[in-house]
Structures are given as structure tokens and as C-alpha cells.
Design a protein around this motif. Sequence first.
Motif, mmCIF file in Angstrom:
data_model
loop_
_atom_site.group_PDB
_atom_site.id
_atom_site.type_symbol
_atom_site.label_atom_id
_atom_site.label_comp_id
_atom_site.label_asym_id
_atom_site.label_seq_id
_atom_site.Cartn_x
_atom_site.Cartn_y
_atom_site.Cartn_z
ATOM 1 N N CYS A 7 -2.920 16.832 37.041
ATOM 2 C CA CYS A 7 -2.540 18.209 37.330
ATOM 3 C C CYS A 7 -1.019 18.238 37.474
ATOM 4 O O CYS A 7 -0.474 17.660 38.421
ATOM 5 C CB CYS A 7 -3.206 18.704 38.597
ATOM 6 N N TYR A 32 -10.747 21.781 39.575
ATOM 7 C CA TYR A 32 -9.537 22.558 39.818
ATOM 8 C C TYR A 32 -8.609 21.781 40.750
ATOM 9 O O TYR A 32 -9.077 21.168 41.714
ATOM 10 C CB TYR A 32 -9.871 23.888 40.498
ATOM 11 N N TRP A 83 -3.655 27.749 42.657
ATOM 12 C CA TRP A 83 -4.751 27.109 41.928
ATOM 13 C C TRP A 83 -4.419 26.971 40.453
ATOM 14 O O TRP A 83 -3.738 27.809 39.867
ATOM 15 C CB TRP A 83 -6.026 27.961 42.044
ATOM 16 N N GLN A 100 -6.137 26.418 36.457
ATOM 17 C CA GLN A 100 -7.181 27.112 35.696
ATOM 18 C C GLN A 100 -8.451 26.280 35.560
ATOM 19 O O GLN A 100 -9.493 26.828 35.198
ATOM 20 C CB GLN A 100 -6.647 27.479 34.305
ATOM 21 N N GLY A 101 -8.366 25.011 35.814
ATOM 22 C CA GLY A 101 -9.559 24.160 35.774
ATOM 23 C C GLY A 101 -9.706 23.394 34.478
ATOM 24 O O GLY A 101 -9.202 23.799 33.429
#
Length: 115
Positions: free
Chosen positions: A22, A94, A105, A107-108
Motif C-alpha cells: 500500500c 484495504y 482508506w 480502494q482495496g
Amino acid sequence: QVQLVESGGGLGQPGGSLRLSCAASGIAFSINAMGWYRQAPGKQREWVATIFSGGTRTYADSVKGRFTISRDNAKNTVYLQMNSLKPEDTAVYYCNAKRNSVVHWGQGTQVTVSS
């Protein structure tokens, strides 16, 4: 503008491994607690793991001993190493960044564990 972009999802074999990443931008990454959550079809989003700014890590019981969260502050990136995958790990994963009451957050990314 804050962006959290997950990558590394896909199809994994039971007993196999996947590594999620991430990449964060627009935040003071090093002072944020970074976390991973997941949401399986028909279920609520659940917490998976968190790594705090000082390096302390915590895990959900369901992944403890199989998943490892880590961070590289120089790259503004948090990772989730997933080993000994199980079909019940199938979900959209996520990442989030939290500093005081502010939460962002991504977007996954889809993880599917199947033979």
C-alpha cells in the motif's frame, strides 16, 4: 490530495503466500498508524493488522502467526505478507492510515485463495 494505493492481490493457493503493498501519498506517513482490513462477500469489513508509528504491530487472532505487517517509511509504503493462506482469507483487502481522528482508506485489492 491523500492517496492510498493497494497492490499485490490476486489468486493464491491454499498454503501459499501473497504480499500486499500500500503506497501512500499526501500524508505524513511516518507518524500515521497504518492498518490492513478485509471484507469478504456478504460480511462486514474486519480489522486484520496494524503497525504503529513506533513499529509496534498487532494482529487479529485469525491471522496471527501467518500474516506479517511491516512498513518502509522511506518509501511511504506498508506491506502485508500473507503466508499459509486459507480459503477463508478470500476478501477485498484495504489499507488505511490513521492519525488521531483522521482516517484515510485505499480502494482495496482482491485476494482470492483457491485451488
